[in-house]
Design a protein around this motif. Structure first.
Motif, short mmCIF file in Angstrom:
data_model
loop_
_atom_site.label_atom_id
_atom_site.label_comp_id
_atom_site.label_asym_id
_atom_site.label_seq_id
_atom_site.Cartn_x
_atom_site.Cartn_y
_atom_site.Cartn_z
N GLY A 287 -21.49 -32.04 17.22
CA GLY A 287 -20.35 -31.39 17.83
C GLY A 287 -19.32 -32.37 18.33
N ASP B 262 -11.58 -33.02 22.79
CA ASP B 262 -10.53 -32.39 22.00
C ASP B 262 -9.45 -33.40 21.68
OD1 ASP B 262 -10.78 -29.37 23.96
OD2 ASP B 262 -11.90 -30.03 22.18
N SER C 17 -8.59 -33.99 14.61
CA SER C 17 -8.29 -32.60 14.24
C SER C 17 -8.12 -32.52 12.73
CB SER C 17 -7.00 -32.14 14.92
OG SER C 17 -5.88 -32.85 14.41
N TRP C 18 -8.21 -31.29 12.21
CA TRP C 18 -8.06 -31.09 10.77
C TRP C 18 -6.69 -31.54 10.29
CZ3 TRP C 18 -11.08 -30.50 6.78
CH2 TRP C 18 -10.55 -30.08 5.54
N GLY D 271 -18.96 -32.30 8.93
CA GLY D 271 -18.33 -32.54 10.23
C GLY D 271 -17.97 -33.97 10.50
N GLU E 271 -25.87 -28.36 11.13
CA GLU E 271 -25.94 -29.37 12.18
C GLU E 271 -26.99 -30.44 11.89
OE1 GLU E 271 -24.35 -25.60 14.01
OE2 GLU E 271 -26.02 -26.15 12.70
N HIS F 41 -21.48 -24.31 11.01
CA HIS F 41 -22.68 -23.69 11.56
C HIS F 41 -23.77 -23.62 10.49
CE1 HIS F 41 -25.18 -21.21 14.08
NE2 HIS F 41 -25.25 -20.28 13.14
N HIS G 69 -12.92 -32.37 14.68
CA HIS G 69 -12.95 -31.51 15.86
C HIS G 69 -13.65 -30.19 15.52
CE1 HIS G 69 -11.05 -28.52 18.69
NE2 HIS G 69 -11.61 -29.41 19.51
N GLY G 70 -14.70 -29.87 16.26
CA GLY G 70 -15.50 -28.69 15.96
C GLY G 70 -16.83 -29.05 15.34
#
Length: 483
Positions: free
Chosen positions: A473, A477, A366-367, A384, A447, A444, A439-440
């Motif tokens: 992606g 989680d 996670s961030w 990412g 990719e 956009h 995460h994530g």
């Protein structure tokens, strides 16, 4: 309205009217009886090997018992008498030139005649040309067309198996001359020559073979030198005996050297290889990997600069109206073979390199966890992925300070041109420093940036195509720990 078939392909098959199962057309008998291979079992090679008891191995204790005396006499006495003659008969330049010319003539009788015309039917020849090639081939003293072509067709059908009469797997010396000098350890596999049995020139040559051997192998070259410039002895020794020795070794190199020296640009399933040296030794038969892949092609060398005088000879005869229907394998299919081997070679190079871990092998972070861990480690987030750049801080071409300012931040915009449009090498190196996936995933529109340039044309086997492993992606989680 039925669709119009494309001009470069066959018309489509109507599924409603096409038969459920194909109709198998069996060879029809001819005047000489049905083809020898018309009723072979599907497991013929295994079946035949299980029914044969091979002769015992050749040893120092039994070799003299296993000699094929006729072949041994021809292949042994010819060079012996030639060497003795060379010590007693001086070589005149006219005889030397004639010997080389006749060497090429009789060699072409084998390569263009025995091999490409009769064994492989790679072109059609007029009767005068067939008679001419059959006579020259007899001058090479390598057996009749029927005998030679039958063994060669077996060689192609059973390459590198125990049914191959001169299998390269039995060693270089065996495939070169041993299979001729000694009795065969096994019977060669069946090969159909019913087409040759119906050929009147082939039957004529087979019937008169011994007379043709004596005439063309020994008398003719001697008479030319004798009547031409009075060198009867030299004609016999050099244009007859020693020329014949070199023709033998030239042809035998097709079975030995061409399966040993060189590379395999079309297929490496079997032993045939391509090499210029072999081509020079065999009057153009040295591009043997191509030949075993496309045996019906009248060429061995497909590039204009490759040495293949046999190909040039056949082409010239076609322009003179003496031959026709020169078969050429479709270039598209030839290039497929080349591409397959190029990809295979590239795959071998690819597998020797180290590659970055894909998403499935990296923890999802996670961030908040990224920010926390970046306080104790030099971590930078780009596209990412989270990267550990500790071992690169002092090596960065732009200076250490440009990396340290982005620790614990998202440097995607800066890396992809905001500060500097990094090279492919920089992208590839960066991907090796991945230690986690944010995460994530990638923002956009970025990719595709997750795949380093070195992997965008990566060679994949067919069973690796179901999943790319390059998705940017997140796979799950939650927080995680980075390696």
């Amino acid at each position: 309205m039925s669709p119009v078939p494309p001009s470069n392909g066959p018309p489509p098959i109507d599924a409603a009217t096409s038969p459920a199962t194909p109709t198998i057309s069996h060879p029809k008998p001819n005047g000489e009886g049905e083809p020898a291979d018309a009723s072979l079992p599907d497991n013929y090679v295994t079946y035949q090997l299980s029914r044969q008891t091979p002769l015992p191995p050749i040893t120092w204790g039994n070799w003299y018992k296993e000699l094929n005396l006729l072949h041994f006499a021809v292949l042994g006495l010819t060079p012996l008498l030639g060497i003795i003659g060379a010590f007693t008969v001086s070589l005149r330049w006219e005889t030397a030139v004639w010997s080389v010319i006749y060497y090429f003539m009789t060699a072409v009788g084998i390569t263009a005649g025995y091999h490409r015309l009769w064994a492989h039917r790679s072109y059609n020849a007029s009767k005068p040309l067939q008679y001419f090639l059959s006579i020259l081939g007899a001058g090479a003293v390598q057996g009749s067309i029927r005998w030679w072509a039958r063994g060669h067709r077996a060689h192609h059908r059973y390459t590198d198996t125990d049914l191959d009469p001169y299998s390269a797997h039995r060693g270089l010396l065996w495939s070169h001359i041993g299979w001729m000098v000694f009795k065969p350890r096994r019977n060669p596999g069946v090969a159909d020559i019913s087409d040759l049995s119906k050929n009147e020139i082939v039957r004529w040559q087979h019937r008169h073979y011994l007379q043709l051997v004596v005439l063309m192998g020994y008398i003719f070259p001697t008479v030319v030198a004798g009547l031409g410039w009075g060198d009867w002895k030299g004609g016999y020794v050099y244009a007859g005996l020693l020329r014949l020795f070199f023709v033998h070794q030239s042809t035998f190199c097709v079975n030995s050297l061409a399966h040993y020296l060189g590379d395999a640009p079309f297929d490496d399933k079997h032993t045939p290889r391509d090499h210029l040296i072999t081509a020079l030794c065999t009057v153009g038969e040295g591009y043997h990997n191509f030949h075993h892949q496309f045996p019906m092609d009248y060429r061995n060398a497909i590039k204009w600069y490759q040495y293949d005088p046999t190909k040039w000879t056949i082409w010239v005869t076609s322009k003179l109206g003496l031959s026709s229907h020169l078969k050429v394998f479709p270039d598209n299919e030839v290039r497929k073979g080349q591409l397959t081997m190029q990809l295979k070679n590239l795959r071998e190079v690819q597998e020797k390199l180290s590659w970055p871990s894909d998403n499935s092998h990296l923890p999802v972070i996670s961030w908040e966890s990224y920010l926390q861990q970046a306080q104790s480690r030099p971590l930078i987030c780009i596209a990412g992925f989270i990267h550990d750049v500790e071992d690169f801080l002092d090596q960065h071409p732009g200076g250490r300070h440009l990396l340290t300012k982005y620790i614990g931040r998202d440097a995607t915009t800066a890396f992809f041109g905001g500060v500097y449009e990094h090279s492919n090498a920089a992208h590839n190196l960066l991907s090796m420093k991945r230690v986690g996936v944010l995460h994530g995933g990638a923002p956009h529109g970025l990719e595709d940036k997750a795949i380093p340039p070195s992997q965008r044309l990566r060679i994949a086997r067919y069973n690796e195509m179901s999943g790319s492993g390059y998705s940017s992606g997140a796979l799950s989680d939650g927080d995680g720990f980075m390696a």
